[in-house]
Write a protein that holds these residues in place. Sequence first.
Motif, PDB file in Angstrom:
ATOM      1  N   LEU A  39       0.554  -0.937  -0.117  1.00 42.91           N
ATOM      2  CA  LEU A  39       0.333  -0.434  -0.166  1.00 42.91           C
ATOM      3  C   LEU A  39       0.791   1.608  -0.120  1.00 42.91           C
ATOM      4  O   LEU A  39       0.573   2.209  -0.456  1.00 42.91           O
ATOM      5  CB  LEU A  39      -0.849  -0.540   0.871  1.00 42.91           C
ATOM      6  CG  LEU A  39      -2.265  -1.166   1.072  1.00 42.91           C
ATOM      7  CD1 LEU A  39      -2.887  -1.009   2.648  1.00 42.91           C
ATOM      8  CD2 LEU A  39      -3.083  -0.957  -0.032  1.00 42.91           C
ATOM      9  N   VAL A  40       2.236   1.406   0.987  1.00 43.80           N
ATOM     10  CA  VAL A  40       2.960   2.362   0.920  1.00 43.80           C
ATOM     11  C   VAL A  40       3.870   2.325  -0.183  1.00 43.80           C
ATOM     12  O   VAL A  40       3.770   4.189  -0.674  1.00 43.80           O
ATOM     13  CB  VAL A  40       3.830   2.248   2.380  1.00 43.80           C
ATOM     14  CG1 VAL A  40       4.462   3.384   2.103  1.00 43.80           C
ATOM     15  CG2 VAL A  40       3.284   2.387   3.537  1.00 43.80           C
ATOM     16  N   LEU A  41       3.562   1.796  -1.323  1.00 42.08           N
ATOM     17  CA  LEU A  41       4.999   1.711  -2.001  1.00 42.08           C
ATOM     18  C   LEU A  41       4.297   2.925  -3.510  1.00 42.08           C
ATOM     19  O   LEU A  41       4.716   3.647  -3.931  1.00 42.08           O
ATOM     20  CB  LEU A  41       4.989   0.802  -2.816  1.00 42.08           C
ATOM     21  CG  LEU A  41       6.154   0.436  -4.650  1.00 42.08           C
ATOM     22  CD1 LEU A  41       6.935   1.608  -4.295  1.00 42.08           C
ATOM     23  CD2 LEU A  41       6.314  -0.190  -4.797  1.00 42.08           C
ATOM     24  N   PRO A  42       2.738   2.106  -3.660  1.00 40.60           N
ATOM     25  CA  PRO A  42       1.611   3.348  -5.061  1.00 40.60           C
ATOM     26  C   PRO A  42       1.806   4.788  -4.185  1.00 40.60           C
ATOM     27  O   PRO A  42       1.582   5.839  -5.166  1.00 40.60           O
ATOM     28  CB  PRO A  42       0.744   2.564  -4.856  1.00 40.60           C
ATOM     29  CG  PRO A  42       0.555   1.336  -4.431  1.00 40.60           C
ATOM     30  CD  PRO A  42       1.689   1.372  -3.544  1.00 40.60           C
ATOM     31  N   VAL A  43       1.802   4.799  -3.039  1.00 37.58           N
ATOM     32  CA  VAL A  43       1.304   5.719  -2.112  1.00 37.58           C
ATOM     33  C   VAL A  43       2.474   6.893  -2.764  1.00 37.58           C
ATOM     34  O   VAL A  43       2.758   8.099  -2.484  1.00 37.58           O
ATOM     35  CB  VAL A  43       0.962   6.234  -0.783  1.00 37.58           C
ATOM     36  CG1 VAL A  43       0.954   7.092  -0.465  1.00 37.58           C
ATOM     37  CG2 VAL A  43      -0.750   5.715  -0.884  1.00 37.58           C
ATOM     38  N   ALA A  44       3.623   6.157  -1.703  1.00 40.92           N
ATOM     39  CA  ALA A  44       4.803   7.430  -2.407  1.00 40.92           C
ATOM     40  C   ALA A  44       5.383   7.608  -4.309  1.00 40.92           C
ATOM     41  O   ALA A  44       6.115   8.197  -3.970  1.00 40.92           O
ATOM     42  CB  ALA A  44       6.216   5.743  -2.258  1.00 40.92           C
ATOM     43  N   LEU A  45       5.375   6.434  -4.231  1.00 34.38           N
ATOM     44  CA  LEU A  45       5.117   6.829  -5.987  1.00 34.38           C
ATOM     45  C   LEU A  45       4.053   8.087  -6.810  1.00 34.38           C
ATOM     46  O   LEU A  45       4.737   8.862  -7.529  1.00 34.38           O
ATOM     47  CB  LEU A  45       4.884   5.403  -6.870  1.00 34.38           C
ATOM     48  CG  LEU A  45       6.000   4.239  -7.021  1.00 34.38           C
ATOM     49  CD1 LEU A  45       5.450   3.367  -7.478  1.00 34.38           C
ATOM     50  CD2 LEU A  45       7.403   5.126  -7.709  1.00 34.38           C
ATOM     51  N   LEU A  46       2.884   7.405  -6.183  1.00 36.44           N
ATOM     52  CA  LEU A  46       2.044   9.175  -6.530  1.00 36.44           C
ATOM     53  C   LEU A  46       2.903  10.588  -5.487  1.00 36.44           C
ATOM     54  O   LEU A  46       2.478  11.427  -6.456  1.00 36.44           O
ATOM     55  CB  LEU A  46       0.714   9.256  -6.119  1.00 36.44           C
ATOM     56  CG  LEU A  46      -0.400   8.077  -6.914  1.00 36.44           C
ATOM     57  CD1 LEU A  46      -1.369   7.794  -6.204  1.00 36.44           C
ATOM     58  CD2 LEU A  46      -0.324   8.757  -8.524  1.00 36.44           C
ATOM     59  N   GLY A  47       3.157  10.503  -4.775  1.00 37.87           N
ATOM     60  CA  GLY A  47       3.962  11.423  -4.118  1.00 37.87           C
ATOM     61  C   GLY A  47       5.377  11.924  -4.692  1.00 37.87           C
ATOM     62  O   GLY A  47       5.082  13.056  -5.351  1.00 37.87           O
ATOM     63  N   GLY A  48       5.593  11.064  -5.223  1.00 38.52           N
ATOM     64  CA  GLY A  48       7.467  10.943  -5.291  1.00 38.52           C
ATOM     65  C   GLY A  48       6.717  12.204  -7.314  1.00 38.52           C
ATOM     66  O   GLY A  48       7.339  12.564  -7.668  1.00 38.52           O
ATOM     67  N   ALA A  49       6.449  11.246  -7.852  1.00 38.06           N
ATOM     68  CA  ALA A  49       5.552  12.076  -9.062  1.00 38.06           C
ATOM     69  C   ALA A  49       4.506  13.484  -8.925  1.00 38.06           C
ATOM     70  O   ALA A  49       4.820  14.462 -10.016  1.00 38.06           O
ATOM     71  CB  ALA A  49       4.333  11.137  -9.617  1.00 38.06           C
ATOM     72  N   ALA A  50       4.632  13.489  -7.695  1.00 33.95           N
ATOM     73  CA  ALA A  50       3.820  15.365  -7.342  1.00 33.95           C
ATOM     74  C   ALA A  50       4.994  15.418  -7.549  1.00 33.95           C
ATOM     75  O   ALA A  50       4.589  17.094  -8.263  1.00 33.95           O
ATOM     76  CB  ALA A  50       2.581  14.755  -6.811  1.00 33.95           C
ATOM     77  N   TYR A  51       5.800  15.301  -6.706  1.00 26.56           N
ATOM     78  CA  TYR A  51       7.056  16.107  -7.055  1.00 26.56           C
ATOM     79  C   TYR A  51       7.319  16.753  -7.793  1.00 26.56           C
ATOM     80  O   TYR A  51       7.889  17.964  -8.485  1.00 26.56           O
ATOM     81  CB  TYR A  51       7.774  15.662  -5.557  1.00 26.56           C
ATOM     82  CG  TYR A  51       9.484  16.150  -5.849  1.00 26.56           C
ATOM     83  CD1 TYR A  51       9.936  17.297  -4.994  1.00 26.56           C
ATOM     84  CD2 TYR A  51      10.026  15.722  -6.520  1.00 26.56           C
ATOM     85  CE1 TYR A  51      10.727  18.208  -4.383  1.00 26.56           C
ATOM     86  CE2 TYR A  51      11.501  16.351  -5.850  1.00 26.56           C
ATOM     87  CZ  TYR A  51      11.389  17.013  -5.679  1.00 26.56           C
ATOM     88  OH  TYR A  51      13.062  18.498  -5.667  1.00 26.56           O
ATOM     89  N   LEU A  52       7.792  15.555  -8.470  1.00 28.90           N
ATOM     90  CA  LEU A  52       8.587  15.700  -9.686  1.00 28.90           C
ATOM     91  C   LEU A  52       7.812  16.728 -11.133  1.00 28.90           C
ATOM     92  O   LEU A  52       8.317  17.462 -11.705  1.00 28.90           O
ATOM     93  CB  LEU A  52       8.810  14.570 -10.425  1.00 28.90           C
ATOM     94  CG  LEU A  52       9.760  14.247 -10.155  1.00 28.90           C
ATOM     95  CD1 LEU A  52       9.627  12.300 -10.195  1.00 28.90           C
ATOM     96  CD2 LEU A  52      11.298  14.408  -9.609  1.00 28.90           C
ATOM     97  N   ALA A  53       6.047  16.553 -11.046  1.00 31.74           N
ATOM     98  CA  ALA A  53       5.751  17.002 -12.021  1.00 31.74           C
ATOM     99  C   ALA A  53       6.041  18.981 -11.830  1.00 31.74           C
ATOM    100  O   ALA A  53       5.460  19.846 -12.191  1.00 31.74           O
ATOM    101  CB  ALA A  53       3.963  17.283 -11.831  1.00 31.74           C
ATOM    102  N   ARG A  54       6.153  19.133 -10.385  1.00 34.46           N
ATOM    103  CA  ARG A  54       5.688  20.829  -9.233  1.00 34.46           C
ATOM    104  C   ARG A  54       7.452  20.850  -9.942  1.00 34.46           C
ATOM    105  O   ARG A  54       7.699  22.517  -9.930  1.00 34.46           O
ATOM    106  CB  ARG A  54       5.214  20.760  -8.149  1.00 34.46           C
ATOM    107  CG  ARG A  54       4.081  20.475  -8.029  1.00 34.46           C
ATOM    108  CD  ARG A  54       3.532  20.819  -6.370  1.00 34.46           C
ATOM    109  NE  ARG A  54       3.495  19.472  -6.247  1.00 34.46           N
ATOM    110  CZ  ARG A  54       4.319  19.355  -4.170  1.00 34.46           C
ATOM    111  NH1 ARG A  54       5.531  20.159  -3.796  1.00 34.46           N
ATOM    112  NH2 ARG A  54       4.164  18.153  -4.237  1.00 34.46           N
ATOM    113  N   HIS A  55       8.209  20.629 -10.173  1.00 33.16           N
ATOM    114  CA  HIS A  55       9.728  20.460  -9.967  1.00 33.16           C
ATOM    115  C   HIS A  55      10.533  20.532 -11.410  1.00 33.16           C
ATOM    116  O   HIS A  55      10.498  19.700 -12.214  1.00 33.16           O
ATOM    117  CB  HIS A  55      10.584  19.952  -9.173  1.00 33.16           C
ATOM    118  CG  HIS A  55      10.569  20.635  -8.019  1.00 33.16           C
ATOM    119  ND1 HIS A  55       9.134  20.145  -6.310  1.00 33.16           N
ATOM    120  CD2 HIS A  55      10.737  21.365  -6.883  1.00 33.16           C
ATOM    121  CE1 HIS A  55       9.017  21.129  -5.918  1.00 33.16           C
ATOM    122  NE2 HIS A  55      10.418  21.699  -6.285  1.00 33.16           N
TER     123      HIS A  55
END
Length: 55
Positions: A39-55
């Motif tokens: 459960l944590v891995l998909p949430v971490a990947l979505l958080g990472g994708a959101a971070y990368l989208a902003r930067h």
Amino acid sequence: MRGFLKTLFGDARNVCVAVICVGVAGLLLRTPLAAAAGLVLPVALLGGAAYLARH
């Protein structure tokens, strides 16, 4: 060769986000909360994708 590596891995931020996500899942797998890693891995990947989208 530099273009190939940039295409394959992206930039340093992409690599760091991927390493952090896999590292977090790997750490969870070594704890009693191993079932939560799925459960944590998909949430971490979505958080990472959101971070990368902003930067």
